[in-house]
Design a protein around this motif. Structure first.
Motif, PDB file in Angstrom:
ATOM      1  N   GLY A  83       0.824  -1.212   0.000  1.00 17.08           N
ATOM      2  CA  GLY A  83       0.000   0.000   0.000  1.00 17.08           C
ATOM      3  C   GLY A  83       0.851   1.251   0.000  1.00 17.08           C
ATOM      4  N   ALA A  84       1.082   1.790   1.182  1.00 19.66           N
ATOM      5  CA  ALA A  84       1.939   2.979   1.312  1.00 19.66           C
ATOM      6  C   ALA A  84       2.395   3.068   2.755  1.00 19.66           C
ATOM      7  N   LEU A  85       3.508   3.744   2.973  1.00 22.45           N
ATOM      8  CA  LEU A  85       4.010   3.923   4.337  1.00 22.45           C
ATOM      9  C   LEU A  85       4.281   5.393   4.593  1.00 22.45           C
ATOM     10  N   GLY A  86       4.051   5.810   5.810  1.00 22.97           N
ATOM     11  CA  GLY A  86       4.276   7.207   6.173  1.00 22.97           C
ATOM     12  C   GLY A  86       3.200   7.614   7.161  1.00 22.97           C
ATOM     13  N   ASP A  87       3.636   8.172   8.302  1.00 23.18           N
ATOM     14  CA  ASP A  87       2.681   8.535   9.343  1.00 23.18           C
ATOM     15  C   ASP A  87       3.257   9.731  10.087  1.00 23.18           C
ATOM     16  N   SER A  92      10.540  10.820  11.591  1.00 26.21           N
ATOM     17  CA  SER A  92      11.785  10.395  10.927  1.00 26.21           C
ATOM     18  C   SER A  92      11.506   9.504   9.728  1.00 26.21           C
ATOM     19  N   ASN A  93      10.307   8.967   9.640  1.00 32.31           N
ATOM     20  CA  ASN A  93       9.946   8.017   8.579  1.00 32.31           C
ATOM     21  C   ASN A  93      10.807   6.753   8.616  1.00 32.31           C
ATOM     22  N   GLN A  94      11.358   6.483   9.806  1.00 36.91           N
ATOM     23  CA  GLN A  94      12.296   5.357   9.936  1.00 36.91           C
ATOM     24  C   GLN A  94      11.674   4.027   9.496  1.00 36.91           C
ATOM     25  N   ILE A  99      11.262  -0.599   5.905  1.00 43.06           N
ATOM     26  CA  ILE A  99      10.428  -1.598   5.231  1.00 43.06           C
ATOM     27  C   ILE A  99      10.551  -1.469   3.713  1.00 43.06           C
ATOM     28  N   LEU A 100      10.254  -0.294   3.177  1.00 44.67           N
ATOM     29  CA  LEU A 100      10.183  -0.186   1.715  1.00 44.67           C
ATOM     30  C   LEU A 100      11.567  -0.227   1.072  1.00 44.67           C
ATOM     31  N   LEU A 101      12.481   0.628   1.564  1.00 42.31           N
ATOM     32  CA  LEU A 101      13.824   0.588   0.983  1.00 42.31           C
ATOM     33  C   LEU A 101      14.491  -0.735   1.324  1.00 42.31           C
ATOM     34  N   PHE A 284       4.667  -4.750  -5.848  1.00 41.34           N
ATOM     35  CA  PHE A 284       3.836  -3.884  -6.679  1.00 41.34           C
ATOM     36  C   PHE A 284       3.066  -2.917  -5.777  1.00 41.34           C
ATOM     37  N   GLU A 285       3.027  -1.652  -6.178  1.00 38.44           N
ATOM     38  CA  GLU A 285       2.438  -0.634  -5.296  1.00 38.44           C
ATOM     39  C   GLU A 285       1.935   0.546  -6.109  1.00 38.44           C
ATOM     40  N   PRO A 286       0.926   1.248  -5.563  1.00 40.31           N
ATOM     41  CA  PRO A 286       0.574   2.523  -6.186  1.00 40.31           C
ATOM     42  C   PRO A 286       1.719   3.498  -5.937  1.00 40.31           C
ATOM     43  N   VAL A 287       1.837   4.505  -6.785  1.00 39.95           N
ATOM     44  CA  VAL A 287       2.944   5.452  -6.623  1.00 39.95           C
ATOM     45  C   VAL A 287       2.702   6.409  -5.451  1.00 39.95           C
ATOM     46  N   HIS A 288       1.436   6.654  -5.148  1.00 34.89           N
ATOM     47  CA  HIS A 288       1.157   7.653  -4.115  1.00 34.89           C
ATOM     48  C   HIS A 288       1.586   7.183  -2.731  1.00 34.89           C
ATOM     49  N   GLY A 289       1.621   8.140  -1.794  1.00 34.65           N
ATOM     50  CA  GLY A 289       1.979   7.836  -0.427  1.00 34.65           C
ATOM     51  C   GLY A 289       0.748   7.552   0.429  1.00 34.65           C
ATOM     52  N   SER A 290       0.897   7.730   1.740  1.00 37.41           N
ATOM     53  CA  SER A 290      -0.165   7.357   2.680  1.00 37.41           C
ATOM     54  C   SER A 290      -1.209   8.456   2.862  1.00 37.41           C
ATOM     55  N   ALA A 291      -0.993   9.611   2.236  1.00 36.77           N
ATOM     56  CA  ALA A 291      -1.953  10.728   2.224  1.00 36.77           C
ATOM     57  C   ALA A 291      -2.621  10.960   3.579  1.00 36.77           C
ATOM     58  N   PRO A 292      -1.850  11.338   4.603  1.00 36.72           N
ATOM     59  CA  PRO A 292      -2.455  11.544   5.937  1.00 36.72           C
ATOM     60  C   PRO A 292      -3.575  12.581   5.917  1.00 36.72           C
ATOM     61  N   ASN A 293      -3.534  13.493   4.959  1.00 34.27           N
ATOM     62  CA  ASN A 293      -4.564  14.554   4.937  1.00 34.27           C
ATOM     63  C   ASN A 293      -5.964  14.033   4.598  1.00 34.27           C
ATOM     64  N   ILE A 294      -6.053  12.865   3.972  1.00 36.14           N
ATOM     65  CA  ILE A 294      -7.391  12.323   3.678  1.00 36.14           C
ATOM     66  C   ILE A 294      -7.613  10.944   4.305  1.00 36.14           C
ATOM     67  N   ALA A 295      -6.586  10.418   4.985  1.00 37.11           N
ATOM     68  CA  ALA A 295      -6.709   9.064   5.561  1.00 37.11           C
ATOM     69  C   ALA A 295      -7.876   9.009   6.538  1.00 37.11           C
ATOM     70  N   ALA A 300     -10.236   7.901  -0.539  1.00 34.72           N
ATOM     71  CA  ALA A 300      -9.001   7.629  -1.302  1.00 34.72           C
ATOM     72  C   ALA A 300      -9.338   6.976  -2.631  1.00 34.72           C
ATOM     73  N   ASN A 301      -8.607   7.382  -3.622  1.00 31.52           N
ATOM     74  CA  ASN A 301      -8.780   6.842  -4.969  1.00 31.52           C
ATOM     75  C   ASN A 301      -8.034   5.498  -5.068  1.00 31.52           C
ATOM     76  N   PRO A 302      -8.740   4.412  -5.361  1.00 30.21           N
ATOM     77  CA  PRO A 302      -8.080   3.095  -5.366  1.00 30.21           C
ATOM     78  C   PRO A 302      -7.485   2.702  -6.721  1.00 30.21           C
ATOM     79  N   PRO A 340     -13.137  12.208  -5.309  1.00 29.34           N
ATOM     80  CA  PRO A 340     -13.039  13.669  -5.463  1.00 29.34           C
ATOM     81  C   PRO A 340     -11.722  14.168  -6.073  1.00 29.34           C
ATOM     82  N   ASP A 341     -10.608  13.459  -5.820  1.00 32.09           N
ATOM     83  CA  ASP A 341      -9.334  13.925  -6.387  1.00 32.09           C
ATOM     84  C   ASP A 341      -9.376  13.951  -7.914  1.00 32.09           C
ATOM     85  N   LEU A 342     -10.255  13.140  -8.504  1.00 34.38           N
ATOM     86  CA  LEU A 342     -10.410  13.137  -9.966  1.00 34.38           C
ATOM     87  C   LEU A 342     -11.728  13.826 -10.357  1.00 34.38           C
TER      88      LEU A 342
HETATM   89  N1  LIG Z   1       5.679   4.412  -1.545  1.00 34.90           N
HETATM   90  C1  LIG Z   1       5.308   5.007  -0.414  1.00 34.90           C
HETATM   91  O1  LIG Z   1       4.954   4.339   0.547  1.00 34.90           O
HETATM   92  C2  LIG Z   1       5.275   6.501  -0.346  1.00 34.90           C
HETATM   93  C3  LIG Z   1       5.360   7.290  -1.494  1.00 34.90           C
HETATM   94  C4  LIG Z   1       5.248   8.675  -1.361  1.00 34.90           C
HETATM   95  C5  LIG Z   1       5.106   9.249  -0.086  1.00 34.90           C
HETATM   96  N2  LIG Z   1       5.053   8.431   0.994  1.00 34.90           N
HETATM   97  C6  LIG Z   1       4.798   8.960   2.337  1.00 34.90           C
HETATM   98  O2  LIG Z   1       3.425   9.327   2.426  1.00 34.90           O
HETATM   99  C7  LIG Z   1       3.276  10.411   3.361  1.00 34.90           C
HETATM  100  C8  LIG Z   1       2.535  11.547   2.703  1.00 34.90           C
HETATM  101  O3  LIG Z   1       3.339  12.044   1.623  1.00 34.90           O
HETATM  102  P1  LIG Z   1       2.853  13.126   0.582  1.00 34.90           P
HETATM  103  O4  LIG Z   1       1.685  13.890   1.162  1.00 34.90           O
HETATM  104  O5  LIG Z   1       4.037  13.849   0.104  1.00 34.90           O
HETATM  105  O6  LIG Z   1       2.359  12.263  -0.671  1.00 34.90           O
HETATM  106  P2  LIG Z   1       0.975  11.513  -0.912  1.00 34.90           P
HETATM  107  O7  LIG Z   1       1.091  10.784  -2.194  1.00 34.90           O
HETATM  108  O8  LIG Z   1       0.625  10.714   0.264  1.00 34.90           O
HETATM  109  O9  LIG Z   1      -0.106  12.703  -1.061  1.00 34.90           O
HETATM  110  C9  LIG Z   1       0.087  13.813  -1.938  1.00 34.90           C
HETATM  111  C10 LIG Z   1      -1.285  14.456  -2.238  1.00 34.90           C
HETATM  112  O10 LIG Z   1      -2.015  13.607  -3.119  1.00 34.90           O
HETATM  113  C11 LIG Z   1      -3.213  13.164  -2.522  1.00 34.90           C
HETATM  114  N3  LIG Z   1      -3.360  11.733  -2.825  1.00 34.90           N
HETATM  115  C12 LIG Z   1      -2.364  10.827  -2.884  1.00 34.90           C
HETATM  116  N4  LIG Z   1      -2.858   9.617  -3.177  1.00 34.90           N
HETATM  117  C13 LIG Z   1      -4.188   9.766  -3.298  1.00 34.90           C
HETATM  118  C14 LIG Z   1      -5.241   8.868  -3.565  1.00 34.90           C
HETATM  119  N5  LIG Z   1      -5.033   7.555  -3.794  1.00 34.90           N
HETATM  120  N6  LIG Z   1      -6.497   9.359  -3.590  1.00 34.90           N
HETATM  121  C15 LIG Z   1      -6.746  10.657  -3.377  1.00 34.90           C
HETATM  122  N7  LIG Z   1      -5.775  11.560  -3.122  1.00 34.90           N
HETATM  123  C16 LIG Z   1      -4.512  11.117  -3.068  1.00 34.90           C
HETATM  124  C17 LIG Z   1      -3.061  13.413  -1.027  1.00 34.90           C
HETATM  125  O11 LIG Z   1      -4.307  13.607  -0.402  1.00 34.90           O
HETATM  126  C18 LIG Z   1      -2.155  14.627  -0.999  1.00 34.90           C
HETATM  127  O12 LIG Z   1      -2.934  15.789  -1.158  1.00 34.90           O
HETATM  128  C19 LIG Z   1       4.698  10.795   3.795  1.00 34.90           C
HETATM  129  O13 LIG Z   1       4.964  10.165   5.018  1.00 34.90           O
HETATM  130  C20 LIG Z   1       5.579  10.221   2.700  1.00 34.90           C
HETATM  131  O14 LIG Z   1       6.872   9.921   3.139  1.00 34.90           O
HETATM  132  C21 LIG Z   1       5.109   7.075   0.906  1.00 34.90           C
END
Ligand SMILES: NC(=O)c1ccc[n+]([C@@H]2O[C@H](COP(=O)([O-])OP(=O)(O)OC[C@H]3O[C@@H](n4cnc5c(N)ncnc54)[C@H](O)[C@@H]3O)[C@@H](O)[C@H]2O)c1
Length: 363
Positions: A83-87, A92-94, A99-101, A284-295, A300-302, A340-342
Protein backbone atom coordinates in the motif's frame (compact mmCIF):
# COMPACT_ATOMS: atom_id res chain seq x y z
CA UNK A 1 -1.54 -25.24 -0.18
CA UNK A 2 2.23 -25.52 0.20
CA UNK A 3 4.34 -22.60 1.30
CA UNK A 4 6.49 -22.79 -1.83
CA UNK A 5 5.48 -20.24 -4.44
CA UNK A 6 4.84 -21.22 -8.02
CA UNK A 7 6.60 -18.73 -10.22
CA UNK A 8 5.24 -16.89 -13.24
CA UNK A 9 2.72 -18.81 -15.31
CA UNK A 10 1.89 -21.26 -12.53
CA UNK A 11 -1.61 -22.24 -11.59
CA UNK A 12 -1.73 -20.59 -8.18
CA UNK A 13 0.17 -17.91 -6.38
CA UNK A 14 0.98 -16.76 -2.87
CA UNK A 15 0.75 -13.04 -2.37
CA UNK A 16 2.05 -11.11 0.63
CA UNK A 17 -0.16 -8.11 1.31
CA UNK A 18 1.34 -5.13 3.15
CA UNK A 19 -1.27 -2.34 3.35
CA UNK A 20 1.01 -0.14 5.51
CA UNK A 21 -0.26 3.22 6.76
CA UNK A 22 -2.94 5.81 6.03
CA UNK A 23 -4.80 5.30 2.77
CA UNK A 24 -2.63 2.25 2.04
CA UNK A 25 -5.04 0.46 4.40
CA UNK A 26 -8.02 1.76 2.43
CA UNK A 27 -6.95 1.10 -1.16
CA UNK A 28 -5.12 -2.23 -0.77
CA UNK A 29 -8.23 -4.25 0.25
CA UNK A 30 -9.98 -2.88 -2.83
CA UNK A 31 -7.20 -4.25 -5.04
CA UNK A 32 -7.25 -7.63 -3.26
CA UNK A 33 -11.02 -7.97 -3.76
CA UNK A 34 -10.76 -7.16 -7.43
CA UNK A 35 -8.00 -9.67 -7.95
CA UNK A 36 -10.21 -12.27 -6.27
CA UNK A 37 -13.11 -11.37 -8.56
CA UNK A 38 -10.91 -11.50 -11.67
CA UNK A 39 -9.18 -14.77 -10.85
CA UNK A 40 -12.08 -16.77 -9.38
CA UNK A 41 -13.72 -17.74 -12.65
CA UNK A 42 -10.43 -18.74 -14.23
CA UNK A 43 -9.69 -21.23 -11.47
CA UNK A 44 -6.54 -19.47 -10.47
CA UNK A 45 -6.37 -19.95 -6.73
CA UNK A 46 -4.49 -17.24 -4.93
CA UNK A 47 -3.50 -17.18 -1.33
CA UNK A 48 -3.22 -13.78 0.33
CA UNK A 49 -1.31 -13.40 3.57
CA UNK A 50 -1.55 -9.99 5.20
CA UNK A 51 1.24 -8.39 7.25
CA UNK A 52 0.61 -5.52 9.67
CA UNK A 53 3.97 -3.80 9.16
CA UNK A 54 3.66 -0.06 9.47
CA UNK A 55 3.58 2.87 11.88
CA UNK A 56 1.24 1.27 14.46
CA UNK A 57 3.49 -1.75 14.89
CA UNK A 58 6.58 0.43 14.90
CA UNK A 59 5.17 2.69 17.61
CA UNK A 60 3.82 -0.08 19.84
CA UNK A 61 6.36 -2.88 19.33
CA UNK A 62 9.38 -1.00 17.93
CA UNK A 63 9.39 -3.36 14.95
CA UNK A 64 9.60 -2.11 11.37
CA UNK A 65 10.77 -4.96 9.13
CA UNK A 66 10.78 -8.05 11.35
CA UNK A 67 13.81 -10.35 11.50
CA UNK A 68 13.59 -13.04 8.84
CA UNK A 69 10.95 -11.15 6.86
CA UNK A 70 13.06 -10.76 3.74
CA UNK A 71 13.95 -14.46 3.60
CA UNK A 72 10.33 -15.45 4.21
CA UNK A 73 9.05 -13.20 1.43
CA UNK A 74 11.77 -14.39 -0.92
CA UNK A 75 11.23 -18.11 -0.26
CA UNK A 76 7.50 -18.39 0.34
CA UNK A 77 5.80 -15.78 -1.83
CA UNK A 78 5.49 -14.98 -5.53
CA UNK A 79 4.79 -11.31 -5.13
CA UNK A 80 4.05 -8.53 -2.67
CA UNK A 81 1.10 -6.17 -2.95
CA UNK A 82 2.05 -3.04 -1.09
CA UNK A 83 0.00 0.00 0.00
CA UNK A 84 1.94 2.98 1.31
CA UNK A 85 4.01 3.92 4.34
CA UNK A 86 4.28 7.21 6.17
CA UNK A 87 2.68 8.54 9.34
CA UNK A 88 2.95 11.95 10.99
CA UNK A 89 3.55 10.20 14.34
CA UNK A 90 6.87 8.94 12.94
CA UNK A 91 8.51 12.16 11.74
CA UNK A 92 11.79 10.39 10.93
CA UNK A 93 9.95 8.02 8.58
CA UNK A 94 12.30 5.36 9.94
CA UNK A 95 9.81 2.49 9.62
CA UNK A 96 9.07 3.40 6.00
CA UNK A 97 12.75 3.46 5.09
CA UNK A 98 13.35 0.15 6.89
CA UNK A 99 10.43 -1.60 5.23
CA UNK A 100 10.18 -0.19 1.71
CA UNK A 101 13.82 0.59 0.98
CA UNK A 102 14.77 -2.54 2.96
CA UNK A 103 12.64 -4.72 0.69
CA UNK A 104 13.79 -3.00 -2.50
CA UNK A 105 17.44 -3.41 -1.61
CA UNK A 106 17.41 -6.77 0.17
CA UNK A 107 15.17 -8.48 -2.40
CA UNK A 108 17.36 -6.87 -5.07
CA UNK A 109 14.35 -5.41 -6.88
CA UNK A 110 16.61 -3.74 -9.38
CA UNK A 111 14.17 -2.19 -11.77
CA UNK A 112 11.30 0.13 -11.00
CA UNK A 113 8.68 -0.02 -13.70
CA UNK A 114 6.33 2.95 -14.05
CA UNK A 115 3.83 2.86 -16.91
CA UNK A 116 1.92 5.99 -17.88
CA UNK A 117 -1.19 5.85 -20.00
CA UNK A 118 -3.78 8.52 -20.63
CA UNK A 119 -7.10 6.79 -20.02
CA UNK A 120 -9.26 9.80 -20.75
CA UNK A 121 -8.44 13.13 -22.39
CA UNK A 122 -9.87 15.13 -19.51
CA UNK A 123 -7.05 13.96 -17.23
CA UNK A 124 -4.12 15.53 -19.06
CA UNK A 125 -3.01 19.09 -18.34
CA UNK A 126 -1.63 19.26 -21.91
CA UNK A 127 -3.63 20.99 -24.61
CA UNK A 128 -5.10 19.05 -27.54
CA UNK A 129 -3.77 15.65 -26.54
CA UNK A 130 -5.73 12.46 -27.14
CA UNK A 131 -5.37 9.13 -25.34
CA UNK A 132 -3.01 7.58 -27.87
CA UNK A 133 -0.57 10.49 -27.48
CA UNK A 134 0.48 9.48 -23.98
CA UNK A 135 1.40 5.84 -23.56
CA UNK A 136 4.89 5.22 -22.28
CA UNK A 137 6.79 3.31 -19.66
CA UNK A 138 9.71 4.42 -17.52
CA UNK A 139 12.31 1.93 -16.29
CA UNK A 140 14.25 3.30 -13.36
CA UNK A 141 17.33 1.69 -11.85
CA UNK A 142 16.10 0.91 -8.35
CA UNK A 143 18.92 -0.23 -6.07
CA UNK A 144 21.86 2.06 -6.77
CA UNK A 145 22.57 5.65 -7.72
CA UNK A 146 22.39 8.48 -5.30
CA UNK A 147 19.87 6.70 -3.06
CA UNK A 148 22.26 4.14 -1.60
CA UNK A 149 23.08 6.47 1.27
CA UNK A 150 26.82 6.76 0.64
CA UNK A 151 28.22 10.01 1.89
CA UNK A 152 28.69 11.90 5.08
CA UNK A 153 29.21 15.14 6.92
CA UNK A 154 32.34 17.03 7.73
CA UNK A 155 32.25 19.70 10.44
CA UNK A 156 28.51 19.16 10.81
CA UNK A 157 26.66 22.03 12.46
CA UNK A 158 29.46 24.53 11.94
CA UNK A 159 29.76 27.37 9.45
CA UNK A 160 32.30 25.24 7.53
CA UNK A 161 29.98 22.26 7.23
CA UNK A 162 30.32 19.98 4.21
CA UNK A 163 27.85 17.24 3.14
CA UNK A 164 28.59 14.66 0.46
CA UNK A 165 26.16 12.31 -1.30
CA UNK A 166 27.69 9.79 -3.65
CA UNK A 167 26.18 8.42 -6.84
CA UNK A 168 26.98 4.71 -7.07
CA UNK A 169 26.65 3.01 -10.47
CA UNK A 170 27.84 -0.54 -11.02
CA UNK A 171 28.29 -1.98 -14.47
CA UNK A 172 26.07 -4.90 -13.46
CA UNK A 173 23.35 -2.56 -12.17
CA UNK A 174 23.37 -0.34 -15.24
CA UNK A 175 23.50 -3.24 -17.67
CA UNK A 176 20.66 -5.26 -16.18
CA UNK A 177 18.41 -2.21 -16.06
CA UNK A 178 19.03 -1.13 -19.65
CA UNK A 179 18.75 -4.71 -20.84
CA UNK A 180 15.44 -5.12 -19.01
CA UNK A 181 14.10 -2.05 -20.82
CA UNK A 182 15.27 -3.31 -24.23
CA UNK A 183 13.85 -6.77 -23.57
CA UNK A 184 10.54 -5.26 -22.52
CA UNK A 185 10.42 -3.14 -25.69
CA UNK A 186 11.13 -6.20 -27.82
CA UNK A 187 8.58 -8.41 -26.05
CA UNK A 188 5.86 -5.75 -26.30
CA UNK A 189 6.73 -4.65 -29.84
CA UNK A 190 7.52 -1.12 -28.74
CA UNK A 191 9.75 0.46 -31.33
CA UNK A 192 11.36 3.42 -29.57
CA UNK A 193 13.63 3.45 -26.54
CA UNK A 194 15.25 6.50 -24.99
CA UNK A 195 18.15 6.24 -22.52
CA UNK A 196 18.53 9.37 -20.45
CA UNK A 197 21.37 10.62 -18.27
CA UNK A 198 23.38 13.75 -17.58
CA UNK A 199 26.64 12.52 -19.05
CA UNK A 200 27.70 16.02 -20.09
CA UNK A 201 27.99 17.05 -16.43
CA UNK A 202 28.12 13.79 -14.43
CA UNK A 203 30.99 12.50 -16.47
CA UNK A 204 31.98 9.28 -14.72
CA UNK A 205 28.59 7.71 -14.11
CA UNK A 206 27.38 9.12 -17.42
CA UNK A 207 30.29 7.56 -19.25
CA UNK A 208 29.42 4.14 -17.86
CA UNK A 209 25.73 4.51 -18.81
CA UNK A 210 26.75 5.65 -22.30
CA UNK A 211 29.13 2.76 -22.90
CA UNK A 212 26.69 0.14 -21.68
CA UNK A 213 23.84 1.65 -23.71
CA UNK A 214 25.90 1.80 -26.91
CA UNK A 215 27.05 -1.77 -26.51
CA UNK A 216 23.59 -3.18 -25.74
CA UNK A 217 21.69 -1.31 -28.46
CA UNK A 218 23.54 -3.32 -31.12
CA UNK A 219 21.74 -6.42 -29.87
CA UNK A 220 18.34 -4.83 -30.54
CA UNK A 221 18.60 -3.48 -34.11
CA UNK A 222 14.83 -3.46 -34.61
CA UNK A 223 14.41 -0.91 -31.81
CA UNK A 224 15.03 2.72 -32.62
CA UNK A 225 17.12 3.79 -29.64
CA UNK A 226 18.37 7.23 -28.80
CA UNK A 227 19.87 9.23 -25.97
CA UNK A 228 18.60 12.46 -24.39
CA UNK A 229 20.03 14.42 -21.50
CA UNK A 230 17.57 14.33 -18.63
CA UNK A 231 16.79 18.06 -18.81
CA UNK A 232 16.02 17.75 -22.52
CA UNK A 233 13.88 14.70 -21.84
CA UNK A 234 11.81 16.67 -19.32
CA UNK A 235 11.17 19.38 -21.92
CA UNK A 236 10.42 16.94 -24.72
CA UNK A 237 8.01 14.92 -22.60
CA UNK A 238 5.89 17.99 -22.06
CA UNK A 239 6.31 19.36 -25.59
CA UNK A 240 5.41 16.14 -27.38
CA UNK A 241 4.92 12.93 -25.36
CA UNK A 242 4.06 11.03 -28.55
CA UNK A 243 7.82 10.59 -29.14
CA UNK A 244 8.22 8.09 -26.33
CA UNK A 245 7.47 4.40 -25.83
CA UNK A 246 10.20 3.27 -23.42
CA UNK A 247 12.47 5.41 -21.24
CA UNK A 248 15.32 4.01 -19.16
CA UNK A 249 17.37 5.99 -16.68
CA UNK A 250 19.02 6.00 -13.27
CA UNK A 251 17.41 6.00 -9.84
CA UNK A 252 17.21 9.76 -9.22
CA UNK A 253 16.24 10.82 -12.74
CA UNK A 254 13.74 7.97 -12.98
CA UNK A 255 12.12 9.04 -9.73
CA UNK A 256 11.57 12.55 -11.05
CA UNK A 257 10.77 11.89 -14.69
CA UNK A 258 8.22 9.19 -13.88
CA UNK A 259 6.35 11.66 -11.64
CA UNK A 260 6.34 14.16 -14.49
CA UNK A 261 5.07 11.47 -16.86
CA UNK A 262 2.38 10.43 -14.36
CA UNK A 263 1.15 14.00 -14.09
CA UNK A 264 0.67 14.13 -17.86
CA UNK A 265 -1.90 11.37 -17.52
CA UNK A 266 -3.88 12.39 -14.44
CA UNK A 267 -1.40 12.34 -11.60
CA UNK A 268 -0.59 10.30 -8.55
CA UNK A 269 -3.97 8.70 -8.01
CA UNK A 270 -3.75 6.84 -11.31
CA UNK A 271 -0.11 5.79 -11.21
CA UNK A 272 1.00 2.20 -10.49
CA UNK A 273 4.51 0.80 -10.19
CA UNK A 274 6.38 -2.47 -9.97
CA UNK A 275 9.68 -3.11 -8.19
CA UNK A 276 10.92 -6.12 -10.07
CA UNK A 277 13.58 -8.78 -10.11
CA UNK A 278 12.59 -11.16 -12.91
CA UNK A 279 11.88 -14.66 -11.66
CA UNK A 280 11.98 -13.63 -8.01
CA UNK A 281 9.51 -12.24 -5.48
CA UNK A 282 8.68 -8.72 -6.67
CA UNK A 283 6.72 -5.85 -5.17
CA UNK A 284 3.84 -3.88 -6.68
CA UNK A 285 2.44 -0.63 -5.30
CA UNK A 286 0.57 2.52 -6.19
CA UNK A 287 2.94 5.45 -6.62
CA UNK A 288 1.16 7.65 -4.11
CA UNK A 289 1.98 7.84 -0.43
CA UNK A 290 -0.16 7.36 2.68
CA UNK A 291 -1.95 10.73 2.22
CA UNK A 292 -2.46 11.54 5.94
CA UNK A 293 -4.56 14.55 4.94
CA UNK A 294 -7.39 12.32 3.68
CA UNK A 295 -6.71 9.06 5.56
CA UNK A 296 -9.78 7.75 7.37
CA UNK A 297 -12.20 9.84 5.34
CA UNK A 298 -13.05 7.00 2.95
CA UNK A 299 -12.36 9.06 -0.18
CA UNK A 300 -9.00 7.63 -1.30
CA UNK A 301 -8.78 6.84 -4.97
CA UNK A 302 -8.08 3.09 -5.37
CA UNK A 303 -7.17 3.12 -9.09
CA UNK A 304 -3.39 3.30 -8.59
CA UNK A 305 -3.57 0.28 -6.33
CA UNK A 306 -5.83 -1.67 -8.70
CA UNK A 307 -3.52 -0.89 -11.64
CA UNK A 308 -0.54 -2.02 -9.54
CA UNK A 309 -2.43 -5.26 -8.84
CA UNK A 310 -2.87 -5.59 -12.62
CA UNK A 311 0.90 -5.23 -13.08
CA UNK A 312 1.37 -7.95 -10.49
CA UNK A 313 -0.95 -10.32 -12.39
CA UNK A 314 0.97 -9.54 -15.59
CA UNK A 315 4.21 -10.39 -13.76
CA UNK A 316 2.65 -13.71 -12.68
CA UNK A 317 1.88 -14.41 -16.33
CA UNK A 318 -1.90 -14.02 -15.94
CA UNK A 319 -2.43 -11.71 -18.88
CA UNK A 320 -6.22 -11.97 -19.30
CA UNK A 321 -6.87 -11.13 -15.68
CA UNK A 322 -4.35 -8.29 -15.78
CA UNK A 323 -6.08 -6.89 -18.86
CA UNK A 324 -9.45 -7.14 -17.13
CA UNK A 325 -8.29 -5.08 -14.16
CA UNK A 326 -7.04 -2.34 -16.45
CA UNK A 327 -10.27 -2.42 -18.44
CA UNK A 328 -12.27 -2.01 -15.25
CA UNK A 329 -10.36 1.16 -14.35
CA UNK A 330 -10.76 2.54 -17.87
CA UNK A 331 -14.49 1.85 -17.78
CA UNK A 332 -14.90 3.51 -14.37
CA UNK A 333 -13.04 6.59 -15.55
CA UNK A 334 -15.10 6.67 -18.72
CA UNK A 335 -18.34 6.57 -16.69
CA UNK A 336 -16.94 9.11 -14.20
CA UNK A 337 -17.13 6.67 -11.32
CA UNK A 338 -14.31 8.41 -9.49
CA UNK A 339 -13.28 9.90 -6.16
CA UNK A 340 -13.04 13.67 -5.46
CA UNK A 341 -9.33 13.93 -6.39
CA UNK A 342 -10.41 13.14 -9.97
CA UNK A 343 -13.40 15.50 -9.67
CA UNK A 344 -15.79 12.62 -9.08
CA UNK A 345 -18.42 12.32 -6.35
CA UNK A 346 -17.91 8.72 -5.21
CA UNK A 347 -16.31 7.41 -2.05
CA UNK A 348 -13.73 4.62 -2.11
CA UNK A 349 -16.27 1.90 -1.30
CA UNK A 350 -18.60 2.95 -4.11
CA UNK A 351 -15.74 2.86 -6.63
CA UNK A 352 -14.67 -0.50 -5.20
CA UNK A 353 -18.16 -1.98 -5.60
CA UNK A 354 -18.45 -0.67 -9.14
CA UNK A 355 -15.07 -2.17 -10.11
CA UNK A 356 -15.85 -5.52 -8.50
CA UNK A 357 -19.18 -5.69 -10.30
CA UNK A 358 -17.54 -4.84 -13.64
CA UNK A 359 -14.83 -7.45 -13.16
CA UNK A 360 -17.26 -10.19 -12.09
CA UNK A 361 -19.46 -9.44 -15.09
CA UNK A 362 -16.61 -9.53 -17.61
CA UNK A 363 -14.42 -12.28 -16.12
N1 LIG B 1 5.68 4.41 -1.55
C1 LIG B 1 5.31 5.01 -0.41
O1 LIG B 1 4.95 4.34 0.55
C2 LIG B 1 5.27 6.50 -0.35
C3 LIG B 1 5.36 7.29 -1.49
C4 LIG B 1 5.25 8.68 -1.36
C5 LIG B 1 5.11 9.25 -0.09
N2 LIG B 1 5.05 8.43 0.99
C6 LIG B 1 4.80 8.96 2.34
O2 LIG B 1 3.42 9.33 2.43
C7 LIG B 1 3.28 10.41 3.36
C8 LIG B 1 2.54 11.55 2.70
O3 LIG B 1 3.34 12.04 1.62
P1 LIG B 1 2.85 13.13 0.58
O4 LIG B 1 1.68 13.89 1.16
O5 LIG B 1 4.04 13.85 0.10
O6 LIG B 1 2.36 12.26 -0.67
P2 LIG B 1 0.97 11.51 -0.91
O7 LIG B 1 1.09 10.78 -2.19
O8 LIG B 1 0.62 10.71 0.26
O9 LIG B 1 -0.11 12.70 -1.06
C9 LIG B 1 0.09 13.81 -1.94
C10 LIG B 1 -1.28 14.46 -2.24
O10 LIG B 1 -2.02 13.61 -3.12
C11 LIG B 1 -3.21 13.16 -2.52
N3 LIG B 1 -3.36 11.73 -2.82
C12 LIG B 1 -2.36 10.83 -2.88
N4 LIG B 1 -2.86 9.62 -3.18
C13 LIG B 1 -4.19 9.77 -3.30
C14 LIG B 1 -5.24 8.87 -3.56
N5 LIG B 1 -5.03 7.56 -3.79
N6 LIG B 1 -6.50 9.36 -3.59
C15 LIG B 1 -6.75 10.66 -3.38
N7 LIG B 1 -5.77 11.56 -3.12
C16 LIG B 1 -4.51 11.12 -3.07
C17 LIG B 1 -3.06 13.41 -1.03
O11 LIG B 1 -4.31 13.61 -0.40
C18 LIG B 1 -2.15 14.63 -1.00
O12 LIG B 1 -2.93 15.79 -1.16
C19 LIG B 1 4.70 10.79 3.80
O13 LIG B 1 4.96 10.16 5.02
C20 LIG B 1 5.58 10.22 2.70
O14 LIG B 1 6.87 9.92 3.14
C21 LIG B 1 5.11 7.07 0.91
Amino acid sequence: MSNKPLRAGGSHARIAVIPGDGIGKEVTPVAVNIIKAATAKHHRPMEFVEFDWGADKFLTEHISLPDGAVEMLRDEFDAILFGALGDPRVPSNQHAADILLGLRFKLDLFVNVRPTELFHERFTPLKDRVCNDIRLIVFRENTEGIYVGAGGFFKKGTADEVATQEDINSRKGVERTIRYAFDYARAHKLHRLCMSDKSNAMIFAGDLWQRVFKSLRTEYPEIESRHLYIDTLAMELVRDPRQFDVIVTNNLFGDIISDLAAELAGGLGLAPSGNIHPGQTSLFEPVHGSAPNIAGKGIANPFGSVLAAGMMLEFLGWHDEAHLLKQSVKAALHDNVTTPDLHGSKVTLEVAEWLAHYVSKHA
